[in-house]
Motif scaffolding. Structure first.
Motif, PDB file in Angstrom:
ATOM      1  N   LEU A   1      -6.183   5.850   7.110  1.00  4.81           N
ATOM      2  CA  LEU A   1      -6.193   5.747   5.656  1.00  4.81           C
ATOM      3  C   LEU A   1      -6.600   7.076   5.035  1.00  4.81           C
ATOM      4  O   LEU A   1      -7.289   7.885   5.668  1.00  4.81           O
ATOM      5  N   VAL A   2      -6.191   7.269   3.792  1.00  4.18           N
ATOM      6  CA  VAL A   2      -6.604   8.438   3.022  1.00  4.18           C
ATOM      7  C   VAL A   2      -7.326   7.944   1.771  1.00  4.18           C
ATOM      8  O   VAL A   2      -6.790   7.117   1.020  1.00  4.18           O
ATOM      9  N   TYR A   3      -8.544   8.425   1.583  1.00  2.00           N
ATOM     10  CA  TYR A   3      -9.319   8.063   0.394  1.00  2.00           C
ATOM     11  C   TYR A   3      -8.810   8.876  -0.786  1.00  2.00           C
ATOM     12  O   TYR A   3      -8.985  10.090  -0.862  1.00  2.00           O
ATOM     13  N   ASN A   4      -8.136   8.196  -1.705  1.00  2.00           N
ATOM     14  CA  ASN A   4      -7.524   8.861  -2.853  1.00  2.00           C
ATOM     15  C   ASN A   4      -7.483   7.875  -4.015  1.00  2.00           C
ATOM     16  O   ASN A   4      -6.437   7.294  -4.325  1.00  2.00           O
ATOM     17  N   PRO A   5      -8.634   7.627  -4.660  1.00  2.00           N
ATOM     18  CA  PRO A   5      -8.707   6.598  -5.706  1.00  2.00           C
ATOM     19  C   PRO A   5      -7.731   6.807  -6.853  1.00  2.00           C
ATOM     20  O   PRO A   5      -7.202   5.835  -7.402  1.00  2.00           O
ATOM     21  N   ALA A   6      -7.474   8.055  -7.212  1.00  2.00           N
ATOM     22  CA  ALA A   6      -6.585   8.310  -8.349  1.00  2.00           C
ATOM     23  C   ALA A   6      -5.159   7.868  -8.036  1.00  2.00           C
ATOM     24  O   ALA A   6      -4.506   7.186  -8.843  1.00  2.00           O
ATOM     25  N   TYR A   7      -4.672   8.225  -6.850  1.00  2.00           N
ATOM     26  CA  TYR A   7      -3.301   7.892  -6.482  1.00  2.00           C
ATOM     27  C   TYR A   7      -3.153   6.395  -6.193  1.00  2.00           C
ATOM     28  O   TYR A   7      -2.101   5.806  -6.428  1.00  2.00           O
ATOM     29  N   GLY A   8      -4.214   5.786  -5.699  1.00  2.00           N
ATOM     30  CA  GLY A   8      -4.128   4.385  -5.314  1.00  2.00           C
ATOM     31  C   GLY A   8      -4.515   3.399  -6.396  1.00  2.00           C
ATOM     32  O   GLY A   8      -4.486   2.181  -6.185  1.00  2.00           O
TER      33      GLY A   8
ATOM     34  N   HIS B   1      -8.734   2.016  -3.267  1.00  2.00           N
ATOM     35  CA  HIS B   1      -9.161   3.409  -3.184  1.00  2.00           C
ATOM     36  C   HIS B   1      -8.372   4.197  -2.140  1.00  2.00           C
ATOM     37  O   HIS B   1      -8.436   5.427  -2.107  1.00  2.00           O
ATOM     38  N   PHE B   2      -7.659   3.483  -1.258  1.00  2.00           N
ATOM     39  CA  PHE B   2      -7.005   4.133  -0.123  1.00  2.00           C
ATOM     40  C   PHE B   2      -5.490   4.015  -0.195  1.00  2.00           C
ATOM     41  O   PHE B   2      -4.943   3.050  -0.733  1.00  2.00           O
ATOM     42  N   THR B   3      -4.838   5.005   0.399  1.00  2.00           N
ATOM     43  CA  THR B   3      -3.420   4.909   0.708  1.00  2.00           C
ATOM     44  C   THR B   3      -3.268   5.031   2.219  1.00  2.00           C
ATOM     45  O   THR B   3      -4.224   5.372   2.922  1.00  2.00           O
ATOM     46  N   LEU B   4      -2.088   4.746   2.709  1.00  2.00           N
ATOM     47  CA  LEU B   4      -1.890   4.659   4.155  1.00  2.00           C
ATOM     48  C   LEU B   4      -1.195   5.902   4.697  1.00  2.00           C
ATOM     49  O   LEU B   4      -0.120   6.285   4.237  1.00  2.00           O
ATOM     50  N   LYS B   5      -1.818   6.487   5.706  1.00  2.00           N
ATOM     51  CA  LYS B   5      -1.181   7.587   6.437  1.00  2.00           C
ATOM     52  C   LYS B   5      -0.332   7.035   7.575  1.00  2.00           C
ATOM     53  O   LYS B   5       0.817   7.452   7.762  1.00  2.00           O
TER      54      LYS B   5
ATOM     55  N   VAL C   1       0.852  -1.194   0.000  1.00  2.00           N
ATOM     56  CA  VAL C   1       0.000   0.000   0.000  1.00  2.00           C
ATOM     57  C   VAL C   1       0.884   1.239   0.000  1.00  2.00           C
ATOM     58  O   VAL C   1       1.825   1.350   0.797  1.00  2.00           O
ATOM     59  N   LYS C   2       0.587   2.163  -0.867  1.00  2.00           N
ATOM     60  CA  LYS C   2       1.362   3.390  -0.943  1.00  2.00           C
ATOM     61  C   LYS C   2       1.196   4.235   0.324  1.00  2.00           C
ATOM     62  O   LYS C   2       0.131   4.232   0.952  1.00  2.00           O
ATOM     63  N   THR C   3       2.238   4.956   0.650  1.00  2.00           N
ATOM     64  CA  THR C   3       2.154   5.928   1.737  1.00  2.00           C
ATOM     65  C   THR C   3       1.448   7.175   1.221  1.00  2.00           C
ATOM     66  O   THR C   3       1.762   7.674   0.127  1.00  2.00           O
ATOM     67  N   ALA C   4       0.483   7.672   1.984  1.00  2.00           N
ATOM     68  CA  ALA C   4      -0.260   8.859   1.567  1.00  2.00           C
ATOM     69  C   ALA C   4       0.695  10.028   1.376  1.00  2.00           C
ATOM     70  O   ALA C   4       1.600  10.248   2.178  1.00  2.00           O
ATOM     71  N   ARG C   5       0.498  10.773   0.317  1.00  2.00           N
ATOM     72  CA  ARG C   5       1.421  11.873   0.009  1.00  2.00           C
ATOM     73  C   ARG C   5       0.792  13.246   0.207  1.00  2.00           C
ATOM     74  O   ARG C   5       1.506  14.249   0.239  1.00  2.00           O
ATOM     75  N   ASP C   6      -0.514  13.313   0.323  1.00  2.00           N
ATOM     76  CA  ASP C   6      -1.198  14.600   0.461  1.00  2.00           C
ATOM     77  C   ASP C   6      -1.902  14.690   1.806  1.00  2.00           C
ATOM     78  O   ASP C   6      -2.320  13.675   2.375  1.00  2.00           O
TER      79      ASP C   6
END
Length: 360
Positions: free
Chosen positions: A318-325, A295-299, A89-94
Motif C-alpha cells: 500500500l501507499v499512504y496518500n490521503p489526498a489521492y485516496g 488513506h491508502f492506494t494500492l501498489k 481501491v485506486k492504483t498508486a500513481r506515485d
C-alpha cells in the motif's frame, strides 16, 4: 434426464436461498463459500438444459429460467472479485518509498515445519510487516532468524491453532494482545509508525470459524469482526485490518464488516486471490484478507507460493496518500445492516470499547 436436471436445479436453489436466512449455523454459513464453484456448475447446468430438455414443455422452460436466475444470483456475489468490476481501491500513481507499507499475511499451519520456506519469502519480497497465524513456540524459535531484519516484534505463541506473531521493520507503538470474544483466540493491535512519522492503526485478526470441529455457529467470528469494524469506523487514523478471517470475501458477514467499518477491499475489481486450500485447486476461497481506510492506494497485491501450509500467503503493498485516496468509496451500511451488527454484538455480549483504539 429431466429428473436429474430437476434434482440439480433444486439443489442449486437451496444453495441460493438458504444463506438468505442469515442463520449462524455452520452449515448455512458454509453455503457462502462455494459460490464460484456453484456458478461454474450452473453454467454447465444451463448448457445441459438447452441440450437435453424438450422446450415444447413448460416445465423445461421453468428449469432453464430457474437455473439462469440462480446463476445470475451467484455471479452477483463473485463478479466484484474479478477484473470485470470497477476497482474499489485506486492504483498508486506515485513512487513514494517513505510512505509505502507492505504486509505479508501468512497462516503457517501449526503442524507445518517448513519455516525456511516462509523465511525465504520474507527475504525475497522484503515486506515491512509479517504477520503469522497458527504460529506456536516452535515457529517463534525458527523465525527469530528474522530479528535482525525485522526488529520490532509482538509474540503470542499458542499451540491451539490460534497463535500469532507480528514482525516489523517499522516501530510498533502500544502493542496489545487482546482476547476480544473467546478466551483462547487472540488478536493483535498496535500503531505502526511509517518513516514519515505517520501512524497507522493495525489490527491482526484470526477469529475461529464456524465448523463441526470449532464453533457450531458463526456468532463468535461475526462478533469479533463487528466490534473491530465499529471501533475503526470512529477513528480518523489510517487503518489496516488483516488476517485469516475464516470467511470468504463475498459473504454477507464480510460485507457487513466492510459496511460497518467503512474500510476498502483492494481485491475488488482485481481478483479473488484465493488463499485456501493449497492442495485442492477446485476448492479454493479467499480466506486471508487485508482491508484498509481511504488513506491508502494500492501498489500491488499478490498470492505467494506455498510454504507447506494449507494457506497461501498474501502480500499487499500500500501507499499512504490521503489526498489521492480521499474520494475512494466502499460499501455503505443501511439501517438493516446496523441492526444486524447490533444483534450480533448483543448475542455475544461484545463491545467495541474492548478493541484497542489508541488516540487519534
Amino acid at each position: 434426464m429431466f429428473w436429474l436436471l430437476f434434482f440439480c436445479t433444486v439443489l442449486c436453489v437451496i444453495f441460493c436461498v438458504v444463506p438468505l436466512s442469515r442463520h449462524p449455523h455452520w452449515i448455512v454459513r458454509a453455503m457462502d463459500f462455494p459460490r464460484l464453484q456453484i456458478a461454474l456448475f450452473l453454467i454447465f447446468l444451463v448448457i445441459a438444459d438447452v441440450v437435453f430438455l424438450d422446450f415444447n414443455l413448460g416445465s423445461s422452460w421453468t428449469l432453464l429460467l430457474t437455473s439462469m436466475v440462480c446463476l445470475s444470483w451467484q455471479l452477483w456475489w463473485i463478479l466484484p472479485y474479478t477484473p470485470l468490476w470497477k476497482k474499489e481501491v485506486k492504483t498508486a500513481r506515485d513512487h513514494r518509498p517513505d510512505s509505502e507499507v507492505s504486509i505479508l499475511t501468512a497462516n503457517v499451519l501449526t503442524p507445518n515445519r517448513n519455516a525456511e520456506a516462509l523465511i525465504e519469502l520474507v527475504r525475497e519480497h522484503k515486506p515491512d510487516v509479517l504477520v503469522t497465524l497458527e504460529s506456536d513456540q516452535w515457529w517463534q524459535d525458527q523465525l527469530v532468524e528474522l530479528s535482525d531484519e525485522m526488529g520490532y516484534r509482538i509474540k503470542c505463541p499458542l499451540d491451539n491453532l490460534y497463535g500469532m506473531h507480528v514482525f516489523s521493520r517499522f516501530p510498533l507503538e502500544d502493542p496489545t494482545i487482546s482476547f476480544l470474544i473467546e478466551e483462547d483466540v487472540p488478536s493483535i493491535h498496535a500503531l505502526l509508525v511509517l518513516p514519515t512519522g505517520d501512524k497507522i492503526r493495525v489490527h491482526f485478526l484470526h477469529p475461529a470459524p464456524p465448523s463441526p470441529t470449532e464453533n457450531e455457529e458463526s456468532t463468535e467470528r461475526d462478533a469479533e469482526l463487528v466490534i473491530v469494524g465499529r471501533s475503526v469506523a470512529e477513528s480518523d487514523l489510517p487503518i489496516i485490518v488483516t488476517g485469516d478471517l475464516n470467511d470468504v470475501a463475498w459473504s454477507a458477514t464480510t460485507r457487513l464488516f466492510r459496511k460497518i467499518s467503512g474500510l476498502l477491499d483492494p481485491r475488488v475489481g482485481r481478483g479473488m486471490f484465493n488463499t485456501f486450500h493449497v492442495d485442492y485447486f477446485f476448492l479454493r476461497w479467499p480466506l486471508d484478507h487485508l482491508f484498509h481506510s481511504e488513506h491508502f492506494t494500492l501498489k500491488s497485491i499478490q498470492r505467494l507460493p506455498s510454504i507447506g501450509s494449507d494457506h497461501f500467503s498474501l502480500l499487499t503493498r500500500l501507499v499512504y496518500n490521503p489526498a489521492y485516496g480521499s474520494n475512494q468509496e466502499g460499501l455503505e451500511a443501511d439501517v438493516a445492516d446496523r441492526q444486524w451488527a447490533q444483534d450480533i454484538n448483543q448475542q455475544q455480549e461484545s463491545n467495541k470499547n474492548d478493541v484497542p483504539s489508541f488516540r487519534d
